[in-house]
Design a protein around this motif. Structure first.
Motif, short mmCIF file in Angstrom:
data_model
loop_
_atom_site.label_atom_id
_atom_site.label_comp_id
_atom_site.label_asym_id
_atom_site.label_seq_id
_atom_site.Cartn_x
_atom_site.Cartn_y
_atom_site.Cartn_z
N GLU A 7 -35.37 51.80 56.79
CA GLU A 7 -34.24 51.13 57.47
C GLU A 7 -32.94 51.64 56.34
OE1 GLU A 7 -36.07 46.51 58.26
OE2 GLU A 7 -36.53 47.22 56.18
N PHE A 8 -33.41 52.79 56.37
CA PHE A 8 -31.75 53.44 55.33
C PHE A 8 -32.28 54.33 55.42
CE2 PHE A 8 -33.49 50.71 51.38
CZ PHE A 8 -32.01 50.23 51.08
N THR A 9 -32.55 54.51 56.83
CA THR A 9 -31.96 56.02 57.54
C THR A 9 -31.23 56.28 57.55
OG1 THR A 9 -34.62 56.00 58.83
CG2 THR A 9 -33.13 57.41 59.67
N PRO A 10 -29.89 55.50 57.88
CA PRO A 10 -29.09 55.97 58.62
C PRO A 10 -27.91 56.83 57.03
CG PRO A 10 -28.96 54.31 59.11
CD PRO A 10 -29.90 54.18 58.82
N LEU A 11 -28.35 56.36 55.88
CA LEU A 11 -27.80 56.82 55.53
C LEU A 11 -28.91 58.04 54.10
CD1 LEU A 11 -27.36 53.30 52.98
CD2 LEU A 11 -25.60 54.64 54.30
N LEU A 12 -29.60 58.04 55.03
CA LEU A 12 -30.45 58.89 54.40
C LEU A 12 -30.32 60.41 55.26
CD1 LEU A 12 -33.71 57.84 53.57
CD2 LEU A 12 -32.28 58.51 51.90
N VAL A 13 -29.48 60.88 56.16
CA VAL A 13 -29.28 61.53 57.29
C VAL A 13 -28.00 61.87 57.76
CG1 VAL A 13 -31.61 60.84 58.74
CG2 VAL A 13 -29.59 59.89 59.33
N LEU A 17 -25.02 60.43 50.65
CA LEU A 17 -27.30 59.98 49.60
C LEU A 17 -27.89 61.23 50.49
CD1 LEU A 17 -27.90 58.77 48.50
CD2 LEU A 17 -29.17 57.55 49.78
N SER A 18 -27.11 61.75 52.42
CA SER A 18 -28.36 62.59 52.01
C SER A 18 -28.35 63.89 51.89
CB SER A 18 -27.84 63.18 53.99
OG SER A 18 -26.48 63.32 54.53
N TYR A 19 -27.06 64.37 51.04
CA TYR A 19 -26.70 66.17 50.12
C TYR A 19 -27.35 65.56 48.78
CZ TYR A 19 -23.28 65.49 53.56
OH TYR A 19 -21.66 65.61 54.65
N GLN A 20 -27.93 64.46 48.30
CA GLN A 20 -28.22 64.32 47.63
C GLN A 20 -29.61 65.08 46.70
OE1 GLN A 20 -26.18 64.43 44.76
NE2 GLN A 20 -25.03 63.15 46.64
N PRO A 21 -30.34 65.64 46.17
CA PRO A 21 -31.68 65.52 45.73
C PRO A 21 -33.10 64.67 46.10
CG PRO A 21 -30.81 65.65 43.64
CD PRO A 21 -29.87 65.87 44.46
N PRO A 22 -34.04 65.04 46.69
CA PRO A 22 -35.03 64.35 46.54
C PRO A 22 -35.69 62.82 45.67
CG PRO A 22 -35.63 65.74 47.47
CD PRO A 22 -34.22 66.35 46.95
N GLY A 81 -23.37 55.90 57.06
CA GLY A 81 -23.43 56.91 56.25
C GLY A 81 -22.10 57.33 56.29
N SER A 82 -20.82 56.73 56.17
CA SER A 82 -19.63 56.47 55.03
C SER A 82 -20.20 55.30 53.87
CB SER A 82 -18.58 56.18 55.58
OG SER A 82 -18.69 56.81 56.65
N TRP A 83 -19.14 56.14 52.88
CA TRP A 83 -19.84 55.82 51.25
C TRP A 83 -18.65 55.35 50.58
CZ3 TRP A 83 -24.01 53.97 49.03
CH2 TRP A 83 -25.66 54.36 48.69
N PHE A 84 -17.99 53.90 49.59
CA PHE A 84 -16.65 54.38 49.55
C PHE A 84 -17.01 53.13 48.14
CE2 PHE A 84 -16.28 54.34 54.41
CZ PHE A 84 -15.34 55.35 54.31
N GLY A 85 -16.15 52.93 46.97
CA GLY A 85 -15.76 52.25 46.23
C GLY A 85 -16.27 52.84 44.89
#
Length: 226
Positions: A7-13, A17-22, A81-85
């Protein structure tokens, strides 16, 4: 509350967050909390006390700025996929922008205390959080570059492409007046742009929304490739 990785897939692709190491992804996912914000509600406002970061899982966020004596103003529509704050974490200062739910939004939230705990366990995590700021700075620089486009019709196209995140089949919740404001274009040129882009099959207009059909062609048009 959403708690499965799927359910977090949009943030992982897509996005930060998708750029971070596993390993770091796993530590962050374990601490994320999910909240649903109704359309036209406020996630946080400019000047609010420091808080954590938010990742957009589903919906559209309106980014609100007030850098001068006037405002607040709509500055951007963000896609999943966007992050803010991150600014509050990096500076310890109040919120510098505001987030409003342009549609119903599902957001993942990482609290300030959880961010500090992650950094306490590994100081290098600061660099990861700073990447959010760099991604958003790049977005702001692209917006400045787009506003230097002399042709107002192409400026409108550039705003639509940026609001789509370069993704096909994105439906942008935006009125013609809001689009004209973001493109610094008159009502005449905004309508002209929408008419041309619709006739070319690049976008489809609806009530208070614009669907992006061919983002690559839309960007080429904005860049002057007829």
């Amino acid at each position: 509350m959403l708690r499965t990785t799927a359910e977090f897939t949009p943030l992982l692709v897509r996005g930060w967050l998708s750029y971070q190491p596993p390993a770091l992804q796993a530590r962050i996912l374990d601490r994320l909390r999910v909240a649903v914000f109704p359309a036209r509600s406020t996630v946080y406002a400019h000047g609010d006390p420091p808080g954590g970061i938010y990742g957009l899982i589903r919906g559209s966020l309106a980014i609100i700025i007030a850098p001068g004596v006037s405002g607040p103003h709509l500055a951007h529509i963000a896609v999943p996929g966007s992050w803010f704050g991150e600014g509050s974490f990096l500076t310890g200062r109040p919120r510098r922008i505001g987030l409003d739910a342009a549609t119903e939004c599902v957001l993942a939230r990482l609290s300030l205390s959880d961010m500090e705990a992650l950094v306490g366990g590994d100081p290098e995590v600061v660099r990861a959080f700073a990447q959010i700021a760099m991604i958003n700075i790049d977005l702001a620089l692209r917006a400045v570059e787009d506003l230097l486009i002399p042709d107002p019709v192409r400026r409108v196209a550039a705003v639509l492409w940026r609001a789509s995140g370069g993704q096909a089949d994105q439906c942008i919740p935006m009125t013609q007046a809001e689009l004209g404001h973001l493109a610094n274009a008159s009502r005449k040129f905004t309508l002209q742009a929408l008419s041309e882009l619709s006739a070319s099959g690049l976008v489809r207009q609806g009530y208070r929304r614009i669907e992006i059909l061919q983002p690559e062609r839309l960007r080429r048009f904005a860049d002057g490739d007829a």
